[in-house]
Write a protein that holds these residues in place. Structure first.
Motif, short mmCIF file in Angstrom:
data_model
loop_
_atom_site.label_atom_id
_atom_site.label_comp_id
_atom_site.label_asym_id
_atom_site.label_seq_id
_atom_site.Cartn_x
_atom_site.Cartn_y
_atom_site.Cartn_z
N GLY A 189 0.83 -1.20 0.00
CA GLY A 189 0.00 0.00 0.00
C GLY A 189 0.85 1.24 0.00
O GLY A 189 0.60 2.19 0.74
N ASP B 261 1.34 -1.35 -4.86
CA ASP B 261 0.12 -0.57 -4.71
C ASP B 261 -0.93 -1.09 -5.68
O ASP B 261 -0.60 -1.58 -6.76
CB ASP B 261 0.38 0.92 -4.98
N SER B 262 -2.19 -0.96 -5.30
CA SER B 262 -3.29 -1.50 -6.12
C SER B 262 -3.71 -0.54 -7.23
O SER B 262 -4.51 -0.92 -8.09
CB SER B 262 -4.50 -1.80 -5.23
N HIS C 164 2.44 -3.08 -9.60
CA HIS C 164 1.00 -2.90 -9.49
C HIS C 164 0.34 -4.23 -9.14
O HIS C 164 0.61 -5.26 -9.77
CB HIS C 164 0.43 -2.37 -10.82
N ARG D 259 -2.91 -6.14 -6.20
CA ARG D 259 -3.56 -6.19 -4.89
C ARG D 259 -2.79 -7.16 -4.00
O ARG D 259 -2.41 -8.26 -4.44
CB ARG D 259 -5.01 -6.64 -5.03
N GLU E 114 -3.84 -9.04 -1.74
CA GLU E 114 -4.53 -10.32 -1.57
C GLU E 114 -4.18 -11.31 -2.68
O GLU E 114 -4.22 -12.52 -2.48
CB GLU E 114 -6.06 -10.12 -1.57
N GLU E 115 -3.84 -10.78 -3.86
CA GLU E 115 -3.49 -11.65 -4.99
C GLU E 115 -1.99 -11.91 -5.07
O GLU E 115 -1.56 -13.04 -5.29
CB GLU E 115 -4.02 -11.01 -6.29
N TYR F 98 -3.13 -8.55 5.03
CA TYR F 98 -2.49 -8.14 3.78
C TYR F 98 -0.98 -8.40 3.81
O TYR F 98 -0.39 -8.76 2.79
CB TYR F 98 -2.70 -6.64 3.54
N ALA G 150 -9.92 -10.69 -2.61
CA ALA G 150 -9.91 -9.23 -2.61
C ALA G 150 -11.18 -8.64 -1.99
O ALA G 150 -12.29 -9.01 -2.35
CB ALA G 150 -9.73 -8.70 -4.03
#
Length: 239
Positions: free
Chosen positions: A79, A102-103, A127, A129, A131-132, A160, A231
């Motif tokens: 993040g 960062d998402s 780039h 998420r 969670e992924e 996270y 997510a």
């Protein structure tokens, strides 16, 4: 008023780092580019130079005198936003390798441009998420330290971040005055995810206008394969 960069230099010295000319030039250029981009993309609410140096630069580096930080080699910033705290930490710790995540792809594109201009070889920006990414073998439990200034509560942030950290590594979470309350609230989540709170620091660098407290969470066992959940779930339904 004391020039902001002089204050930055003084803060680094107080943390045991002798600031080089190259280091300070990188901080100056980084701030210029973030403030320029901020006219088009919302990267920071802080536009005053002195406040920027205090709230983004000095705040970001306030963990560097800690032995746990010094021992780390591979660091991930989850993040990262406009690069905080990861990029200031990378500027003062050229011996470590950093991944900034960062998402929002727009922010990552801006960061990659800034990294190229700064000539930073020990940092990459990605780039995706958390969670992924944390489910991918190349990132899962591969980092000595995860840093984060993300605003999520610690119970959510742990889901996270902890999957990225190797056993024996640490989450360094930058939290506000209610850090103790967040730690109590996160006890169950940390237990499930393999983390244990080591320390909640006193307010760091208060003389420089910085009021974050740092929570050090040690990774004491592997995170179960079912975490992080898909997510959006950690925010909607915290552990």
């Amino acid at each position: 008023m004391e020039d902001g960069m002089e204050k930055m230099s003084e803060a680094l010295k107080s943390l045991g780092v002798e600031p080089s000319r190259e280091m300070m030039e990188r901080f100056e250029l980084y701030m210029e580019r973030v403030l320029e981009w901020n006219e088009q993309v919302n990267l920071t609410a802080i536009r005053d130079r002195d406040a920027f140096i205090e709230k983004h630069f000095i705040d970001s580096v306030c963990c560097i005198s800690d032995s746990r930080w010094k021992e780390a080699v591979n660091v991930i910033d989850v993040g990262t936003g406009a690069g905080f705290p990861g990029l200031p930490l990378a500027i003062v710790s050229p011996e470590k390798k950093f991944l900034l995540v960062d998402s929002l792809n727009k922010r990552i594109r801006i960061l990659n441009g800034i990294l190229e201009e700064l000539g930073m070889k020990n940092v990459s920006a990605l780039h995706g998420r958390a969670e992924e990414l944390a489910r991918q073998k190349k990132y899962r439990e591969k980092f000595d330290i995860c840093v984060s200034r993300a605003v999520s509560r610690l119970s959510v942030l742990a889901e996270y971040c902890l999957p990225f950290i190797r056993e024996g590594g640490r989450l360094i979470a930058y939290k506000g005055p209610d850090a103790d309350g967040e730690v109590s609230e996160a006890a169950s989540a940390l237990s499930v995810l393999g983390g244990s709170v080591e320390e909640v620091s006193a307010t760091c660098m208060e003389k420089y206008g910085v009021n974050h407290r740092i929570v050090y969470v040690k990774k004491v066992k592997k995170t179960p394969a079912s975490y992080p959940r898909k997510a959006g779930t950690p925010e909607r339904n915290p552990l």
